[in-house]
Design a protein around this motif. Structure first.
Motif, PDB file in Angstrom:
ATOM      1  N   VAL A 221      13.017  -6.543   6.820  1.00 60.94           N
ATOM      2  CA  VAL A 221      12.959  -6.074   5.672  1.00 60.94           C
ATOM      3  C   VAL A 221      13.824  -6.459   4.330  1.00 60.94           C
ATOM      4  N   CYS A 222      12.985  -7.761   3.815  1.00 62.47           N
ATOM      5  CA  CYS A 222      13.461  -8.677   2.752  1.00 62.47           C
ATOM      6  C   CYS A 222      12.232  -7.640   1.689  1.00 62.47           C
ATOM      7  N   PHE A 223      10.523  -6.729   2.954  1.00 59.90           N
ATOM      8  CA  PHE A 223       9.923  -6.281   1.733  1.00 59.90           C
ATOM      9  C   PHE A 223      10.389  -4.729   1.127  1.00 59.90           C
ATOM     10  N   GLN A 224      11.338  -4.352   1.996  1.00 59.51           N
ATOM     11  CA  GLN A 224      11.192  -3.000   2.309  1.00 59.51           C
ATOM     12  C   GLN A 224      12.410  -3.134   1.013  1.00 59.51           C
ATOM     13  N   HIS A 225      13.650  -4.113   0.794  1.00 62.18           N
ATOM     14  CA  HIS A 225      14.515  -4.226  -0.064  1.00 62.18           C
ATOM     15  C   HIS A 225      13.497  -4.732  -2.013  1.00 62.18           C
ATOM     16  N   ARG A 226      12.847  -5.401  -1.863  1.00 59.03           N
ATOM     17  CA  ARG A 226      12.422  -5.670  -2.899  1.00 59.03           C
ATOM     18  C   ARG A 226      10.838  -4.606  -3.623  1.00 59.03           C
ATOM     19  N   ALA A 227      10.527  -3.630  -2.030  1.00 63.10           N
ATOM     20  CA  ALA A 227       9.805  -2.360  -2.246  1.00 63.10           C
ATOM     21  C   ALA A 227      10.496  -1.596  -3.219  1.00 63.10           C
ATOM     22  N   ALA A 228      11.900  -1.334  -2.871  1.00 61.68           N
ATOM     23  CA  ALA A 228      13.157  -0.187  -3.744  1.00 61.68           C
ATOM     24  C   ALA A 228      13.346  -0.535  -4.852  1.00 61.68           C
ATOM     25  N   ARG A 229      13.432  -2.494  -4.589  1.00 62.03           N
ATOM     26  CA  ARG A 229      13.879  -2.257  -6.763  1.00 62.03           C
ATOM     27  C   ARG A 229      12.613  -2.013  -7.405  1.00 62.03           C
ATOM     28  N   LEU A 230      11.021  -2.042  -6.878  1.00 60.75           N
ATOM     29  CA  LEU A 230      10.364  -2.704  -7.573  1.00 60.75           C
ATOM     30  C   LEU A 230       9.552  -1.027  -8.212  1.00 60.75           C
ATOM     31  N   ALA A 231      10.337   0.148  -6.856  1.00 60.04           N
ATOM     32  CA  ALA A 231      10.089   1.433  -7.470  1.00 60.04           C
ATOM     33  C   ALA A 231      11.377   1.987  -8.474  1.00 60.04           C
ATOM     34  N   THR A 232      11.920   1.303  -8.195  1.00 58.44           N
ATOM     35  CA  THR A 232      12.714   1.722  -9.703  1.00 58.44           C
ATOM     36  C   THR A 232      12.490   1.162 -10.903  1.00 58.44           C
ATOM     37  N   ARG A 233      12.311  -0.096 -10.779  1.00 56.08           N
ATOM     38  CA  ARG A 233      11.517  -0.437 -12.197  1.00 56.08           C
ATOM     39  C   ARG A 233      10.877   0.395 -12.448  1.00 56.08           C
ATOM     40  N   LEU A 234       9.482   0.265 -11.609  1.00 57.61           N
ATOM     41  CA  LEU A 234       8.222   0.959 -12.137  1.00 57.61           C
ATOM     42  C   LEU A 234       8.303   2.247 -12.500  1.00 57.61           C
ATOM     43  N   ARG A 235       9.418   3.505 -11.632  1.00 54.66           N
ATOM     44  CA  ARG A 235       9.446   4.557 -12.308  1.00 54.66           C
ATOM     45  C   ARG A 235      10.622   4.866 -13.492  1.00 54.66           C
ATOM     46  N   ARG A 236      11.114   3.859 -13.774  1.00 55.22           N
ATOM     47  CA  ARG A 236      12.206   3.441 -14.859  1.00 55.22           C
ATOM     48  C   ARG A 236      10.766   2.825 -16.261  1.00 55.22           C
TER      49      ARG A 236
ATOM     50  N   SER B 254       0.751  -1.142   0.086  1.00 55.52           N
ATOM     51  CA  SER B 254      -0.359   0.102  -0.066  1.00 55.52           C
ATOM     52  C   SER B 254       0.559   1.319   0.115  1.00 55.52           C
ATOM     53  N   ARG B 255       1.834   0.941   0.639  1.00 59.33           N
ATOM     54  CA  ARG B 255       2.899   2.696   0.597  1.00 59.33           C
ATOM     55  C   ARG B 255       3.211   2.597  -0.422  1.00 59.33           C
ATOM     56  N   LEU B 256       3.643   1.291  -0.516  1.00 58.08           N
ATOM     57  CA  LEU B 256       4.665   1.572  -2.524  1.00 58.08           C
ATOM     58  C   LEU B 256       3.875   2.323  -3.212  1.00 58.08           C
ATOM     59  N   ARG B 257       2.524   1.406  -3.610  1.00 56.62           N
ATOM     60  CA  ARG B 257       1.509   1.949  -4.555  1.00 56.62           C
ATOM     61  C   ARG B 257       1.019   3.610  -4.116  1.00 56.62           C
ATOM     62  N   ARG B 258       0.735   4.006  -2.613  1.00 54.12           N
ATOM     63  CA  ARG B 258       0.644   5.477  -2.805  1.00 54.12           C
ATOM     64  C   ARG B 258       2.180   6.332  -3.723  1.00 54.12           C
ATOM     65  N   THR B 259       2.957   5.587  -2.782  1.00 55.52           N
ATOM     66  CA  THR B 259       3.674   6.841  -2.939  1.00 55.52           C
ATOM     67  C   THR B 259       4.677   6.937  -4.885  1.00 55.52           C
ATOM     68  N   LEU B 260       3.956   5.758  -5.298  1.00 56.46           N
ATOM     69  CA  LEU B 260       4.958   5.702  -6.722  1.00 56.46           C
ATOM     70  C   LEU B 260       3.071   6.076  -7.840  1.00 56.46           C
ATOM     71  N   GLY B 261       2.113   6.204  -7.150  1.00 58.23           N
ATOM     72  CA  GLY B 261       1.037   6.793  -7.602  1.00 58.23           C
ATOM     73  C   GLY B 261       0.371   5.480  -8.408  1.00 58.23           C
ATOM     74  N   ARG B 262       0.722   4.968  -8.327  1.00 56.69           N
ATOM     75  CA  ARG B 262       0.097   3.541  -9.226  1.00 56.69           C
ATOM     76  C   ARG B 262      -1.337   3.776  -8.740  1.00 56.69           C
TER      77      ARG B 262
ATOM     78  N   GLN C 209      -1.929  -2.977  -6.101  1.00 48.05           N
ATOM     79  CA  GLN C 209      -1.538  -2.811  -4.423  1.00 48.05           C
ATOM     80  C   GLN C 209      -1.894  -4.977  -4.489  1.00 48.05           C
ATOM     81  N   GLU C 210      -2.493  -5.385  -5.114  1.00 49.41           N
ATOM     82  CA  GLU C 210      -2.275  -6.777  -4.848  1.00 49.41           C
ATOM     83  C   GLU C 210      -1.268  -7.547  -5.349  1.00 49.41           C
ATOM     84  N   ASP C 211      -1.312  -7.260  -6.739  1.00 49.68           N
ATOM     85  CA  ASP C 211       0.226  -7.160  -7.708  1.00 49.68           C
ATOM     86  C   ASP C 211       0.967  -7.437  -6.883  1.00 49.68           C
ATOM     87  N   ILE C 212       1.362  -5.934  -6.053  1.00 50.47           N
ATOM     88  CA  ILE C 212       2.523  -5.436  -6.003  1.00 50.47           C
ATOM     89  C   ILE C 212       2.897  -6.613  -4.756  1.00 50.47           C
ATOM     90  N   GLU C 213       1.772  -6.761  -4.084  1.00 54.86           N
ATOM     91  CA  GLU C 213       1.268  -7.870  -2.607  1.00 54.86           C
ATOM     92  C   GLU C 213       2.359  -8.873  -2.950  1.00 54.86           C
TER      93      GLU C 213
END
Length: 191
Positions: free
Chosen positions: A66-81, A22-30, A35-39
């Motif tokens: 910790v795993c979720f935070q690391h994966r969320a950071a990688r997802l955020a980078t990919r989605l922004r790109r 939810s946090r990642l989805r809101r941050t990226l404006g998705r 959300q369910e896909d990200i989860e």
């Protein structure tokens, strides 16, 4: 070393994944439907890393966080790109510098259509060559094999054999025969 998650573990971890998604989805404006896909992506990443979990070093919840935070950071980078690579305009946007008001949908040729706008190849010669290759391949195969080919577009041979009217041994033999007929006709398998 933990290799599987119990239902109790999932009850503990799922709210953490949901919150992080939810946090990642809101941050990226998705949109909300993502959300369910990200989860699920976060949970899948955790499952692949379960072998690294050591209960002596911390709790499963801390490890998952910790795993979720690391994966969320990688997802955020990919989605922004991906967002940067997309067009920022829509087909309904007005084209500047025109005497009469035109939209992008008005100026994209009908032959290219929306696929060209999305960056897909609209080479008419390549499309014609593909169609001719498919016609030649279709002529090389028996009529009875067309249904097998159609089934293989959506499932593996193993799944088709398990669900279809043919036993798997017959299916695999027919696939081998089709490959040979195509090879004789000058159509080799990709890869």
């Amino acid at each position: 070393m933990l290799t599987r998650l119990s239902l109790a573990d999932l009850d503990l971890i799922r709210p953490i994944a949901k919150s992080q998604a939810s946090r990642l989805r809101r941050t990226l404006g998705r949109p909300g439907h993502e959300q369910e896909d990200i989860e699920q992506d976060l949970l899948l990443d955790l499952i692949t890393r379960l072998r690294s979990f050591d209960p002596a070093r911390g709790t499963l919840a801390a490890f998952a966080t910790v795993c979720f935070q690391h994966r969320a950071a990688r997802l955020a980078t990919r989605l922004r790109r991906e967002k940067r690579e997309r067009h920022n305009a829509t087909l309904d946007d007005a084209v500047p510098g025109q005497e009469e008001p035109l939209t992008l949908a008005d100026i994209i040729p009908e032959s290219e259509g929306y696929a060209a706008w999305c960056g897909q190849n609209t080479n008419a010669v390549a499309a014609l060559e593909r169609r001719l290759d498919l016609d030649r391949a279709s002529a090389m195969l028996d009529e009875r094999d067309h249904s097998i080919c159609a089934s293989l577009c959506h499932a593996t041979p193993h799944e088709v054999g398990r669900q279809g009217p043919l036993p798997r041994s017959v299916l695999y033999r027919r696939i081998r025969e089709m490959r040979l007929r195509l090879l004789i006709g000058g159509i080799s398998s990709p890869g």
